[in-house]
Design a protein around this motif. Structure first.
Motif, PDB file in Angstrom:
ATOM      1  N   MET A   3       0.862  -1.184   0.000  1.00 40.88           N
ATOM      2  CA  MET A   3       0.000   0.000   0.000  1.00 40.88           C
ATOM      3  C   MET A   3       0.897   1.232   0.000  1.00 40.88           C
ATOM      4  O   MET A   3       2.117   1.127  -0.073  1.00 40.88           O
ATOM      5  CB  MET A   3      -0.919  -0.032   1.224  1.00 40.88           C
TER       6      MET A   3
ATOM      7  N   ASN B 142       0.013  -4.976   2.605  1.00 37.78           N
ATOM      8  CA  ASN B 142      -1.428  -5.219   2.801  1.00 37.78           C
ATOM      9  C   ASN B 142      -1.568  -6.642   3.335  1.00 37.78           C
ATOM     10  O   ASN B 142      -1.718  -7.597   2.575  1.00 37.78           O
ATOM     11  CB  ASN B 142      -2.177  -5.047   1.483  1.00 37.78           C
TER      12      ASN B 142
ATOM     13  N   GLU C 279      -3.930  -8.070   4.980  1.00 40.65           N
ATOM     14  CA  GLU C 279      -5.229  -8.713   4.770  1.00 40.65           C
ATOM     15  C   GLU C 279      -5.253  -9.400   3.405  1.00 40.65           C
ATOM     16  O   GLU C 279      -5.677 -10.560   3.285  1.00 40.65           O
ATOM     17  CB  GLU C 279      -6.367  -7.704   4.856  1.00 40.65           C
ATOM     18  N   ARG C 280      -4.775  -8.709   2.403  1.00 40.35           N
ATOM     19  CA  ARG C 280      -4.713  -9.297   1.054  1.00 40.35           C
ATOM     20  C   ARG C 280      -3.770 -10.499   1.042  1.00 40.35           C
ATOM     21  O   ARG C 280      -4.056 -11.522   0.420  1.00 40.35           O
ATOM     22  CB  ARG C 280      -4.251  -8.235   0.065  1.00 40.35           C
TER      23      ARG C 280
END
Length: 202
Positions: free
Chosen positions: A168, A174, A176-177
């Motif tokens: 990011m 990221n 979560e991704r």
């Protein structure tokens, strides 16, 4: 009749197993003039284990609704295939888990809905198990050095995300991704064929 699909030989192997198990019943039916009566089979198991997919393979066509997530089969549905009536039912789980290890393993394979779980916590726990049991699979899949492989599980999740370019603004990973990707790849067997449970040592 409840049947497991552990036996080898694919669909024909399962049919042979059913007929072997029911040999006495089929013989009694034949004596009573019921040789053509359909064989009823219930396909039962935990959520997202492939019950509907098995039925579709058995039928040789998409007859039961299937998807790579739990909860797709909402109610009972009968599927007729030749001399068989197959009953597809929603997945079943224990009312409560005596072991958090069992609960975790079910979550890893998708038998517990992801929307009730913290995906980053799930991915971190999965990484911890893979580090312990299959470190070479992680190293191969994500091109990890020995030093990276020895990291804390959350730091390792960040490393996986960074190697996959999941950044990011400001270069922050990221996570979560990265967690979603990791869990999806595990369930898709991209980390190879693994077993989360091993026989107890005598």
């Amino acid at each position: 009749l409840a049947v497991t699909s552990k036996n080898r030989g694919g669909v024909q192997g399962v049919k042979n197993a059913i007929e072997t198990e029911l040999a006495e019943l089929l013989e009694r039916r034949a004596v009573k003039g019921m040789a053509g009566a359909k064989i009823r089979v219930m396909v039962v198991g935990i959520p997202n284990v492939g019950k509907s997919t098995f039925i579709n393979s058995f039928a040789g066509a998409a007859r039961a609704k299937a998807a790579d997530r739990p909860g797709v089969t909402r109610g009972k549905q009968w599927v007729t295939v030749g001399n068989y009536d197959l009953l597809d039912v929603p997945g079943v789980l224990w009312k409560k888990f005596d072991s958090m290890e069992v609960a975790g393993n079910l979550a890893f394979i998708g038998s517990i809905k992801d929307d009730v779980l913290d995906i980053e916590a799930l991915a971190t726990a999965l990484l911890g198990e893979m580090q312990r049991m299959y470190p070479e699979r992680l190293a191969e899949r994500y091109r990890l050095t020995a030093e990276e492989l020895g990291q804390d599980a959350y730091d390792l999740l960040e490393t996986v995300g960074r190697k996959r370019g999941m950044l990011m603004s400001g270069g922050v990973v990221n996570t979560e991704r990265a967690a979603i990707t990791l869990v999806d790849e595990f369930r898709g067997a991209k980390l190879g064929r693994v077993s989360l449970e091993r026989p107890e040592e005598a």
